[in-house]
Scaffold this motif. Structure first.
Motif, PDB file in Angstrom:
ATOM      1  N   VAL A 197      30.464  35.386  34.835  1.00 48.40           N
ATOM      2  CA  VAL A 197      30.824  36.784  35.082  1.00 48.40           C
ATOM      3  C   VAL A 197      32.333  36.891  35.290  1.00 48.40           C
ATOM      4  O   VAL A 197      33.007  37.747  34.691  1.00 48.40           O
ATOM      5  N   LEU A 198      32.878  35.998  36.117  1.00 53.95           N
ATOM      6  CA  LEU A 198      34.317  36.026  36.365  1.00 53.95           C
ATOM      7  C   LEU A 198      35.097  35.715  35.098  1.00 53.95           C
ATOM      8  O   LEU A 198      36.128  36.328  34.826  1.00 53.95           O
ATOM      9  N   GLU A 199      34.580  34.763  34.317  1.00 56.58           N
ATOM     10  CA  GLU A 199      35.290  34.395  33.081  1.00 56.58           C
ATOM     11  C   GLU A 199      35.365  35.596  32.140  1.00 56.58           C
ATOM     12  O   GLU A 199      36.405  35.861  31.532  1.00 56.58           O
ATOM     13  N   LEU A 200      34.265  36.335  32.048  1.00 56.89           N
ATOM     14  CA  LEU A 200      34.268  37.529  31.195  1.00 56.89           C
ATOM     15  C   LEU A 200      35.302  38.543  31.691  1.00 56.89           C
ATOM     16  O   LEU A 200      36.030  39.144  30.900  1.00 56.89           O
ATOM     17  N   LEU A 201      35.366  38.715  32.998  1.00 61.46           N
ATOM     18  CA  LEU A 201      36.310  39.689  33.541  1.00 61.46           C
ATOM     19  C   LEU A 201      37.752  39.225  33.386  1.00 61.46           C
ATOM     20  O   LEU A 201      38.647  40.026  33.097  1.00 61.46           O
ATOM     21  N   VAL A 202      37.974  37.920  33.571  1.00 57.45           N
ATOM     22  CA  VAL A 202      39.319  37.360  33.408  1.00 57.45           C
ATOM     23  C   VAL A 202      39.823  37.579  31.977  1.00 57.45           C
ATOM     24  O   VAL A 202      41.001  37.841  31.754  1.00 57.45           O
ATOM     25  N   THR A 203      38.895  37.502  31.010  1.00 61.48           N
ATOM     26  CA  THR A 203      39.266  37.650  29.604  1.00 61.48           C
ATOM     27  C   THR A 203      40.164  38.848  29.340  1.00 61.48           C
ATOM     28  O   THR A 203      41.177  38.739  28.661  1.00 61.48           O
ATOM     29  N   ASP A 204      39.757  39.988  29.878  1.00 64.13           N
ATOM     30  CA  ASP A 204      40.463  41.219  29.550  1.00 64.13           C
ATOM     31  C   ASP A 204      41.497  41.631  30.597  1.00 64.13           C
ATOM     32  O   ASP A 204      42.031  42.741  30.550  1.00 64.13           O
ATOM     33  N   GLN A 205      41.781  40.741  31.531  1.00 65.72           N
ATOM     34  CA  GLN A 205      42.831  41.025  32.507  1.00 65.72           C
ATOM     35  C   GLN A 205      44.186  40.646  31.918  1.00 65.72           C
ATOM     36  O   GLN A 205      44.253  39.744  31.079  1.00 65.72           O
ATOM     37  N   PRO A 206      45.251  41.287  32.387  1.00 62.08           N
ATOM     38  CA  PRO A 206      46.577  40.777  32.026  1.00 62.08           C
ATOM     39  C   PRO A 206      46.685  39.351  32.589  1.00 62.08           C
ATOM     40  O   PRO A 206      46.065  39.063  33.609  1.00 62.08           O
ATOM     41  N   ASP A 207      47.432  38.467  31.933  1.00 60.35           N
ATOM     42  CA  ASP A 207      47.557  37.100  32.434  1.00 60.35           C
ATOM     43  C   ASP A 207      48.028  37.101  33.882  1.00 60.35           C
ATOM     44  O   ASP A 207      48.829  37.942  34.270  1.00 60.35           O
ATOM     45  N   GLU A 231      50.092  35.298  35.618  1.00 57.81           N
ATOM     46  CA  GLU A 231      51.535  35.173  35.891  1.00 57.81           C
ATOM     47  C   GLU A 231      52.251  36.501  35.713  1.00 57.81           C
ATOM     48  O   GLU A 231      53.190  36.834  36.434  1.00 57.81           O
ATOM     49  N   THR A 232      51.815  37.249  34.720  1.00 57.92           N
ATOM     50  CA  THR A 232      52.502  38.510  34.442  1.00 57.92           C
ATOM     51  C   THR A 232      51.694  39.715  34.930  1.00 57.92           C
ATOM     52  O   THR A 232      52.005  40.856  34.578  1.00 57.92           O
ATOM     53  N   SER A 233      50.683  39.456  35.729  1.00 57.10           N
ATOM     54  CA  SER A 233      49.822  40.568  36.150  1.00 57.10           C
ATOM     55  C   SER A 233      50.517  41.410  37.218  1.00 57.10           C
ATOM     56  O   SER A 233      51.526  41.013  37.785  1.00 57.10           O
ATOM     57  N   HIS A 234      49.932  42.566  37.488  1.00 58.22           N
ATOM     58  CA  HIS A 234      50.530  43.488  38.452  1.00 58.22           C
ATOM     59  C   HIS A 234      50.569  42.882  39.848  1.00 58.22           C
ATOM     60  O   HIS A 234      51.474  43.128  40.620  1.00 58.22           O
ATOM     61  N   ASP A 235      49.530  42.109  40.174  1.00 61.36           N
ATOM     62  CA  ASP A 235      49.473  41.477  41.488  1.00 61.36           C
ATOM     63  C   ASP A 235      48.751  40.132  41.379  1.00 61.36           C
ATOM     64  O   ASP A 235      47.533  40.072  41.455  1.00 61.36           O
ATOM     65  N   PRO A 236      49.516  39.054  41.200  1.00 58.71           N
ATOM     66  CA  PRO A 236      48.888  37.742  41.038  1.00 58.71           C
ATOM     67  C   PRO A 236      48.127  37.291  42.293  1.00 58.71           C
ATOM     68  O   PRO A 236      47.314  36.373  42.220  1.00 58.71           O
ATOM     69  N   ASP A 237      48.395  37.934  43.433  1.00 61.74           N
ATOM     70  CA  ASP A 237      47.693  37.558  44.665  1.00 61.74           C
ATOM     71  C   ASP A 237      46.562  38.520  44.991  1.00 61.74           C
ATOM     72  O   ASP A 237      46.097  38.593  46.133  1.00 61.74           O
ATOM     73  N   SER A 238      46.124  39.265  44.000  1.00 68.26           N
ATOM     74  CA  SER A 238      45.083  40.261  44.246  1.00 68.26           C
ATOM     75  C   SER A 238      43.767  39.610  44.643  1.00 68.26           C
ATOM     76  O   SER A 238      43.550  38.420  44.410  1.00 68.26           O
ATOM     77  N   HIS A 239      42.911  40.410  45.233  1.00 64.08           N
ATOM     78  CA  HIS A 239      41.582  39.937  45.613  1.00 64.08           C
ATOM     79  C   HIS A 239      40.864  39.346  44.397  1.00 64.08           C
ATOM     80  O   HIS A 239      40.238  38.287  44.492  1.00 64.08           O
ATOM     81  N   PHE A 240      41.004  40.008  43.273  1.00 64.74           N
ATOM     82  CA  PHE A 240      40.348  39.531  42.050  1.00 64.74           C
ATOM     83  C   PHE A 240      40.769  38.097  41.719  1.00 64.74           C
ATOM     84  O   PHE A 240      39.933  37.226  41.492  1.00 64.74           O
ATOM     85  N   TRP A 241      42.080  37.849  41.698  1.00 60.05           N
ATOM     86  CA  TRP A 241      42.559  36.515  41.322  1.00 60.05           C
ATOM     87  C   TRP A 241      42.204  35.477  42.369  1.00 60.05           C
ATOM     88  O   TRP A 241      41.975  34.308  42.047  1.00 60.05           O
ATOM     89  N   LYS A 242      42.175  35.897  43.630  1.00 59.17           N
ATOM     90  CA  LYS A 242      41.778  34.951  44.679  1.00 59.17           C
ATOM     91  C   LYS A 242      40.343  34.502  44.472  1.00 59.17           C
ATOM     92  O   LYS A 242      40.026  33.318  44.555  1.00 59.17           O
ATOM     93  N   ILE A 243      39.471  35.474  44.206  1.00 62.72           N
ATOM     94  CA  ILE A 243      38.060  35.151  43.981  1.00 62.72           C
ATOM     95  C   ILE A 243      37.940  34.244  42.757  1.00 62.72           C
ATOM     96  O   ILE A 243      37.229  33.237  42.778  1.00 62.72           O
ATOM     97  N   ALA A 244      38.667  34.592  41.699  1.00 59.93           N
ATOM     98  CA  ALA A 244      38.590  33.802  40.469  1.00 59.93           C
ATOM     99  C   ALA A 244      39.014  32.359  40.721  1.00 59.93           C
ATOM    100  O   ALA A 244      38.340  31.422  40.302  1.00 59.93           O
ATOM    101  N   SER A 245      40.125  32.168  41.446  1.00 62.97           N
ATOM    102  CA  SER A 245      40.547  30.778  41.657  1.00 62.97           C
ATOM    103  C   SER A 245      39.664  30.065  42.670  1.00 62.97           C
ATOM    104  O   SER A 245      39.495  28.848  42.596  1.00 62.97           O
ATOM    105  N   ASP A 246      39.072  30.814  43.603  1.00 66.02           N
ATOM    106  CA  ASP A 246      38.129  30.190  44.546  1.00 66.02           C
ATOM    107  C   ASP A 246      36.990  29.497  43.824  1.00 66.02           C
ATOM    108  O   ASP A 246      36.481  28.473  44.279  1.00 66.02           O
ATOM    109  N   ILE A 247      36.538  30.077  42.706  1.00 62.86           N
ATOM    110  CA  ILE A 247      35.418  29.455  42.012  1.00 62.86           C
ATOM    111  C   ILE A 247      35.882  28.781  40.714  1.00 62.86           C
ATOM    112  O   ILE A 247      35.093  28.559  39.797  1.00 62.86           O
ATOM    113  N   ASP A 248      37.190  28.467  40.684  1.00 63.05           N
ATOM    114  CA  ASP A 248      37.769  27.688  39.583  1.00 63.05           C
ATOM    115  C   ASP A 248      37.670  28.352  38.221  1.00 63.05           C
ATOM    116  O   ASP A 248      37.383  27.682  37.225  1.00 63.05           O
ATOM    117  N   VAL A 249      37.833  29.654  38.181  1.00 60.61           N
ATOM    118  CA  VAL A 249      37.889  30.322  36.884  1.00 60.61           C
ATOM    119  C   VAL A 249      39.300  30.873  36.725  1.00 60.61           C
ATOM    120  O   VAL A 249      39.675  31.842  37.366  1.00 60.61           O
TER     121      VAL A 249
END
Lengths: 55, 179
Positions: B90-100, B102-120
């Motif tokens: 599920v996270l991988e699918l959502l990550v697909t369409d996110q801005p990268d 490094e260049t995202s609006h907020d690299p420390d967002s809740h979304f990215w934290k959750i994604a890296s917590d589960i290694d996606v």
């Protein structure tokens, strides 16, 4: 989202069977509605019964 | 409220009838990924992002733990391969369409934290076409939203309607560009 990405994978000449299988499995397990859960069935069947014919 | 005894990963736990599996799991030290659900008072869970899926013994499909209430004797499993893989996918699918990131609006967002917590961190899927990526909406002086990073989880709408009781934002065109 799952179906959208599945279509993209199916449109390619070489199917990424592993990824398709993973995707279809997750759709079946985690979709909210039955349509999403069943949407991957044709793909699942194609890979299961015609896996050898698909490059 | 009546107490319910059930199991999470074979550990006997107790929760009340109106608590979600997610809340009880968190109390037990298991914080499941959550995107559309905010763990704050007054926020209603919706169970639409599917990031918090868990297995329940005897059930055909997985359940969204943030919205599912436990029943007596229920056996919930959070650490089996099936639900872990599902949550990651599920996270991988959502990550697909996110801005990268490094260049995202907020690299420390809740979304990215959750994604890296589960290694996606990366996606094997193809991004959506550029022409359907919605652009920033700053058409109103009081709000501005980066729609290219929106996952359509509806949390902002629920917060506005049910927590703030303002009811001034809504969501449209959920599949193709949103407003």
């Amino acid at each position: 989202m799952g179906t959208e990405k599945a279509v993209k994978l199916l449109e390619k000449n070489n199917w990424d069977k592993k990824l398709l299988n993973e995707l279809v499995e997750m759709m079946g397990d985690a979709s909210i509605c039955g349509l999403g859960q069943a949407a991957g069935n044709p793909i699942r069947c194609a890979l299961k019964y015609f896996g050898k014919d698909i490059s | 409220m009546k107490k319910v005894k059930f199991f999470i990963d074979d550990i006997p736990v107790e929760g009340s009838q109106d608590e979600s599996i997610w809340t009880v799991a968190k109390r037990e030290g298991i914080t499941l990924p959550h995107l559309c659900f905010a763990d704050k008072p007054g926020y209603r869970a919706d169970g639409n992002c599917r990031a918090c899926m868990v297995s329940i013994e005897g059930e055909r499909v997985l359940a969204a733990s943030c919205i599912r209430k436990p029943t007596e004797g229920m056996k919930v499993v959070t650490n089996d391969e099936r639900s872990i893989k599902s949550r990651k996918m599920v996270l991988e699918l959502l990550v697909t369409d996110q801005p990268d990131r490094e260049t995202s609006h907020d690299p420390d967002s809740h979304f990215w934290k959750i994604a890296s917590d589960i290694d996606v961190e990366k996606s094997r899927f193809e991004k959506r076409e550029k022409k359907i990526v919605p652009c920033e909406d700053s058409s109103h002086v009081a709000m501005s939203v980066n729609l290219d990073a929106c996952i359509n989880c509806n949390l902002c709408v629920r917060a506005c309607r049910e927590v703030q009781v303002n009811d001034v934002i809504g969501m449209g065109n959920r599949v193709t560009p949103r407003r």
